[in-house]
Motif scaffolding. Structure first.
Motif, mmCIF file in Angstrom:
data_model
loop_
_atom_site.group_PDB
_atom_site.id
_atom_site.type_symbol
_atom_site.label_atom_id
_atom_site.label_comp_id
_atom_site.label_asym_id
_atom_site.label_seq_id
_atom_site.Cartn_x
_atom_site.Cartn_y
_atom_site.Cartn_z
ATOM 1 N N GLU A 1 0.826 -1.194 0.000
ATOM 2 C CA GLU A 1 0.000 0.000 0.000
ATOM 3 C C GLU A 1 0.873 1.262 0.000
ATOM 4 O O GLU A 1 2.038 1.219 0.378
ATOM 5 N N ARG A 2 0.250 2.334 -0.420
ATOM 6 C CA ARG A 2 0.966 3.598 -0.410
ATOM 7 C C ARG A 2 1.254 4.004 1.038
ATOM 8 O O ARG A 2 0.369 3.951 1.897
ATOM 9 N N GLU A 3 2.474 4.432 1.272
ATOM 10 C CA GLU A 3 2.957 4.689 2.632
ATOM 11 C C GLU A 3 3.405 6.136 2.767
ATOM 12 O O GLU A 3 4.126 6.668 1.898
ATOM 13 N N PHE A 4 3.002 6.757 3.857
ATOM 14 C CA PHE A 4 3.416 8.127 4.134
ATOM 15 C C PHE A 4 4.914 8.170 4.430
ATOM 16 O O PHE A 4 5.439 7.330 5.152
ATOM 17 N N PRO B 1 -3.431 9.043 2.536
ATOM 18 C CA PRO B 1 -3.367 9.405 1.107
ATOM 19 C C PRO B 1 -4.622 10.095 0.585
ATOM 20 O O PRO B 1 -4.534 11.028 -0.221
ATOM 21 N N SER B 2 -5.779 9.657 1.030
ATOM 22 C CA SER B 2 -7.025 10.219 0.502
ATOM 23 C C SER B 2 -7.246 11.674 0.920
ATOM 24 O O SER B 2 -8.173 12.331 0.428
ATOM 25 N N SER B 3 -6.409 12.190 1.805
ATOM 26 C CA SER B 3 -6.521 13.590 2.228
ATOM 27 C C SER B 3 -5.975 14.558 1.194
ATOM 28 O O SER B 3 -6.196 15.764 1.303
ATOM 29 N N TYR B 4 -5.271 14.035 0.211
ATOM 30 C CA TYR B 4 -4.557 14.900 -0.731
ATOM 31 C C TYR B 4 -5.230 14.884 -2.101
ATOM 32 O O TYR B 4 -5.551 13.830 -2.642
ATOM 33 N N HIS B 5 -5.424 16.084 -2.629
ATOM 34 C CA HIS B 5 -6.180 16.233 -3.865
ATOM 35 C C HIS B 5 -5.304 16.230 -5.102
ATOM 36 O O HIS B 5 -5.778 15.920 -6.194
#
Length: 125
Positions: A43-46, A109-113
């Motif tokens: 998964e995408r990781e911060f 991740p979903s916080s970023y547009h």
């Protein structure tokens, strides 16, 4: 906002790379800017980021002390200096931006547009 990430490549373990993210279309001054990464099959990781409100930086524990994020609002750029790279840092790195992310969602991740296209970092052992 359009983001363009660059600077990825192949490096040996222990080496360094500097990634850059350039924005066009709008100033990044009012945006929280972050880096994520995604390894194959994961998964995408911060990775880390910098707030718009106070320019504070924040990092994932896995990169703290090795990676440094900086922003240049005048140039609308975001950089990620990566030192002491390890094979587990191998991933596609993405820059992202949001003008409205809340504190509790900085690492989601979903916080970023707005997203850059990603740049591949490969660390050989």
């Amino acid at each position: 906002v359009q983001l363009q990430a660059s600077g990825g490549g192949l490096v040996q373990a222990g080496g360094s790379l500097r990634l850059s993210c350039a924005a066009s279309g709008r100033s990044l001054r009012s945006y929280t800017l972050v880096w994520f990464r995604q390894a194959t099959g994961k998964e995408r990781e911060f990775v880390g980021g910098v707030r718009s409100t106070n320019s504070n930086t924040f990092y994932a524990d896995s990169v703290k002390g090795r990676f440094t994020i900086s922003r240049d609002n005048a140039k609308s750029t975001l950089d990620l200096q990566m030192n002491s790279l390890q094979p587990e840092d191998t991933a596609v790195y993405y820059c992202a931006a949001s003008a409205s992310v809340i504190l509790s969602s900085l690492r989601v991740p979903s916080s970023y547009h707005y997203w850059g296209q990603g740049t591949l970092v490969t660390v050989s052992s």
